[in-house]
Each structure stands twice: as C-alpha cells, then as structure tokens.
Design an enzyme around this catalytic site. Sequence first.
Site, PDB file in Angstrom:
ATOM      1  N   GLN A  78       0.845  -1.190   0.000  1.00  0.00           N
ATOM      2  CA  GLN A  78       0.000   0.000   0.000  1.00  0.00           C
ATOM      3  C   GLN A  78       0.887   1.250   0.000  1.00  0.00           C
ATOM      4  O   GLN A  78       1.121   1.858   1.042  1.00  0.00           O
ATOM      5  CB  GLN A  78      -0.891  -0.027   1.253  1.00  0.00           C
ATOM      6  CG  GLN A  78      -1.826   1.130   1.380  1.00  0.00           C
ATOM      7  CD  GLN A  78      -3.192   0.818   0.837  1.00  0.00           C
ATOM      8  OE1 GLN A  78      -3.647  -0.297   0.941  1.00  0.00           O
ATOM      9  NE2 GLN A  78      -3.839   1.800   0.287  1.00  0.00           N
ATOM     10  N   PHE A  79       1.386   1.624  -1.182  1.00  0.00           N
ATOM     11  CA  PHE A  79       2.296   2.769  -1.258  1.00  0.00           C
ATOM     12  C   PHE A  79       1.632   4.066  -0.813  1.00  0.00           C
ATOM     13  O   PHE A  79       2.294   5.002  -0.372  1.00  0.00           O
ATOM     14  CB  PHE A  79       2.885   2.921  -2.670  1.00  0.00           C
ATOM     15  CG  PHE A  79       1.953   3.525  -3.683  1.00  0.00           C
ATOM     16  CD1 PHE A  79       1.968   4.889  -3.916  1.00  0.00           C
ATOM     17  CD2 PHE A  79       1.064   2.734  -4.396  1.00  0.00           C
ATOM     18  CE1 PHE A  79       1.111   5.448  -4.847  1.00  0.00           C
ATOM     19  CE2 PHE A  79       0.210   3.278  -5.327  1.00  0.00           C
ATOM     20  CZ  PHE A  79       0.220   4.648  -5.551  1.00  0.00           C
ATOM     21  N   THR A  80       0.303   4.131  -0.872  1.00  0.00           N
ATOM     22  CA  THR A  80      -0.396   5.369  -0.499  1.00  0.00           C
ATOM     23  C   THR A  80      -0.286   5.683   0.985  1.00  0.00           C
ATOM     24  O   THR A  80      -0.631   6.801   1.395  1.00  0.00           O
ATOM     25  CB  THR A  80      -1.880   5.320  -0.921  1.00  0.00           C
ATOM     26  OG1 THR A  80      -2.507   4.214  -0.282  1.00  0.00           O
ATOM     27  CG2 THR A  80      -2.016   5.210  -2.432  1.00  0.00           C
TER      28      THR A  80
END
Length: 150
Positions: A78-80
């Site tokens: 989950q890069f966000t």
Amino acid sequence: MRVVLQRVSEASVTIEGEKVSAINKGLLVLLGIEDADSTEDIEWLTGKITKLRIFGDEEGVMNLSIQDVSGDVIVVSQFTLHAATKKGNRPSYIKAAKPDVAIPLYESFINSMETVLGKKIQTGRFGADMKVTLVNDGPVTILIDSKNRE
C-alpha cells in the site's frame, strides 16, 4: 515502513475477479515502504506486529497476540500510506519506494513474518489493482511507523 493493522474476523484480496487470498481470524496488514526503509525496519516491525496484544483473552481483554491465537495474516502492499498531503489537494508519493526497492523489501517482510509465525502468509500482488474486503473485528485498527520507534 508504515503499516495499518486491522484485526479481522475475515479478509480477502481479489484481483481481476479472482480471489487470490483469504483468511478468517487474524490480521490484515497494509504495508507501505519508503526509500529509507531497510531490513532493520523489517525486523523491528515483524517483532512488533507478531507480539502486539490486540486479541481478546477469555475475559475479552486485549491480552493476546496473533501468535497466541494462531491467527492468519494477509499482507497487502500500500504505497499510499506514504502520501504527503501537507500542500495542495493532490497527494504526493515522493517518499514511497519505487518497485525496484520496494518489491525486495516487501518479499523480505513476508518471509520474516512467515519465519516468526511458522506459517504461510497470504498476500495481495505487488502493484496490482486489488479489491480488499474485510470484516474489522472490534473494530481494531492500529497504525505503526518503524521510523517512530521512540
């Protein structure tokens, strides 16, 4: 590394209409990796997650870890989680690690969790458009950042 841990009674990941992983009682781990992360972050975070007492004991007190309840785990990249939102209305992901850095760390994190828990960890697929479903048990949601250890 940043994680959002959600204690779940069930969770699953679907990619392009195919359910690729599913668990019952356990943890959904949303994992964000930044450029500054290393194996030291993995070791610390794995220890923290696997020992965190967020499952109820026989009296309903959060006194048991994922190890104590033999729960399952799904890890989803989950890069966000590294979104910078201070300026403007469009989040910046400049701190999020690019795939050439993030993928090996993501895989190492999963391997570390498997080693500590002694079981297979379910996953999403790095970089895929995933549909994550869950039933948050409690609800219990915990944020942990390996850069904020003290």
